[in-house]
Design an enzyme around this catalytic site. Sequence first.
Site, PDB file in Angstrom:
ATOM      1  NE  ARG A 290      -3.985  -2.177   1.777  1.00 16.56           N
ATOM      2  CZ  ARG A 290      -4.904  -2.620   2.607  1.00 16.56           C
ATOM      3  NH1 ARG A 290      -4.941  -2.163   3.849  1.00 16.56           N
ATOM      4  NH2 ARG A 290      -5.783  -3.510   2.217  1.00 16.56           N
ATOM      5  CD  GLU A 378      -8.481   2.393  11.942  1.00 21.24           C
ATOM      6  OE1 GLU A 378      -9.554   1.805  11.681  1.00 21.24           O
ATOM      7  OE2 GLU A 378      -8.013   3.293  11.225  1.00 21.24           O
TER       8      GLU A 378
END
Lengths: 566, 114
Positions: A290, A378
């Site tokens: 990514r 997260e």
Amino acid sequence: MIAEPMRIDTDVLVIGSGAAGMYAAIEAARAGCRVCLVDRSLIGRGGATVMAQMTVAVALGEETPDHWLHHYHDTLTAGRGLCNEELSRLLCEQGPECIREMDDWGVGWARRDGHIAQAFAPGHDRPRCVYVDFLSTGPAVSKTLRSVVYKMPGIRRAGDVCVFDLLKADGEVVGAAAWHAGSGAPVLISAKATVVATGGLTRLYRRNSASANMGGDGYALCLRAGAPLVDMEFVQFFPIGHLAPRLIGMDPIMWDPFRYKLGGRLLNRDLEEFTERYGVAEDGRYVITRDLGTYAILKEVEAGRGSPHGGAYLSFQHVPEERLREAFGPVIDRLAANGIDLTKMPVEVAPIAHYHMGGVAADARMQTEVPGLLVAGEAVGGANGANRLSGNAITEALVFGRQAGRSAAARARSMRTQPPAASAAREALDLIARDGRKDAPNPAAMMERLQAVMADDVGPLRTQTGLARALVCIDGLASELGERPFGGAVRFDMQRLEWFDLRNMLTVARCVATAAQARTESRGAHQREDFPAMREEWRANQMLRLRGDRLELSRLPAPAAEVAAQ
Amino acid sequence: MSEIATLKIWRGEDRDGGRWDIHAVPFERGQSVLDGLRWIRANRDPTLAVRFSCINANACKECMMELDGKTVYACTARLEPREMTLTPLSNKKLVRDLVTEIAPPAERLAMKDA
């Protein structure tokens, strides 16, 4: 006039109802605790989990032999030397248990020949990613956890509860101050342990792949409560977020599974493949990680070779129509309804804010520096270092959620009495005691200004000049926002909601820009145009604390790379 | 000349009261009704209440409302260059403007308590 606050007493308060929050609630309830699961929106529908498309990385070894150490090794490599190895290890080692428990709960992981199917994703050394369906793994995970939560005695659920401050007494977190969006009424929650599971900060950016409620609330709540944040400069951009033509009813990261299945070709304006120029030749396979994919596309745009809307083309035109249809079935029709025929045209893609590697500093029990305050999913910083591997987010949500629920339950059971939240809440509740000013600026417009400056100056490619400009803009927005909330105590007052959102978002934006400004190197998701190389002296994590109104930044060398597995 | 969509929106906290607001929204092919509503909030009137979360993916199912009397998700209903009438769901309890109480009863904050 504001009403007396509604009061809730609970053992464990869980804020946020994505996968991490729901697993934490389940685990704490299993340990016999009374749990209150709140969400600023609907329970189990917002956040990032429901948006996840396909991959969940876990070393099950169902189809190909595997061991969690291999997954751990890949995670540390992707993290470019900055992973909190204790947390990475927890993720990889306990992933299989949580994934199998989800299977027992009926999530329906896809199977091939009697084995759970595992797909290959970039950055992994072997096929490792389980999935339910190529576009609806996240919704299946959410739905499964929602039904377990529903059946579990001891979990009380309350949506539209907007927590705006954690409450502290004698240095410990004792609950939270909130307001109920549906009525505007104040809510005071006393809890023996509080789990913050509010997800990431993608809403800070103009183009993002998560829900509108991912504005970094938890980071700001924890920071104000005295817990430090770590690695805040590392925002993951997903390289191939959908850009054009306008496509509705589909998540902008939907091209990822297409690439897993069919490869696809990334092309520049001149319809040439270009990733090789940046060190990765794809040859029709999907192998670029990514951070590199994002870098390659943005550099191509900068060189004047971008697609018309400022991204790259993604083409499947070389794939025969039957094969496309076989791989994607009804999705082909949904694309057609949007005027997209993949056999005849490429689409345009560009990097889109996707995930946050940074977050609240916590140990492997999910305990922050502040007693009574835990984090999950997260919201936790450090497990993925400078760049997250595909598929680690849902695994992290499940594993960290379960662990946070366990630790919260252990603390709650060790406490005899309900902590005194009411006296700690006076100052917080005063914030919502009055109506806001009549001449308040438009908070939705302020939000767009913040998203623009974050995208332009604190995006994947950064410079000292841009970061300084962003900080000036953030300060300007903060003074426009002021100290008193807009709107009033009426039903669903979005100006009030957005005032509280901006209060958190501006704090978190300042954290990201400050940490990015200090890190004078390029590593993983943090790319400094003025400091293009990775530097050994920056193999270090940055911590941010709030001292009064001031952010204090410190730098801790990352422990020597252990990289246990081979 | 660029086209516009005209959104006629019901506003209020009481079904028997309320008013209509009419906004002209710049129209671009392929946009959703939610795009138009978000444009109004950022550029014309931030007091408009509308519930949404995922914005574009049709994953959160929060943006249900009625368009010309039919139930739609605002994120998947297309914006069109004509007058479009938006009202709150008629079979759910009204909260405000286009927002209704859509959560299952067990997931609502019980206002008595504790």
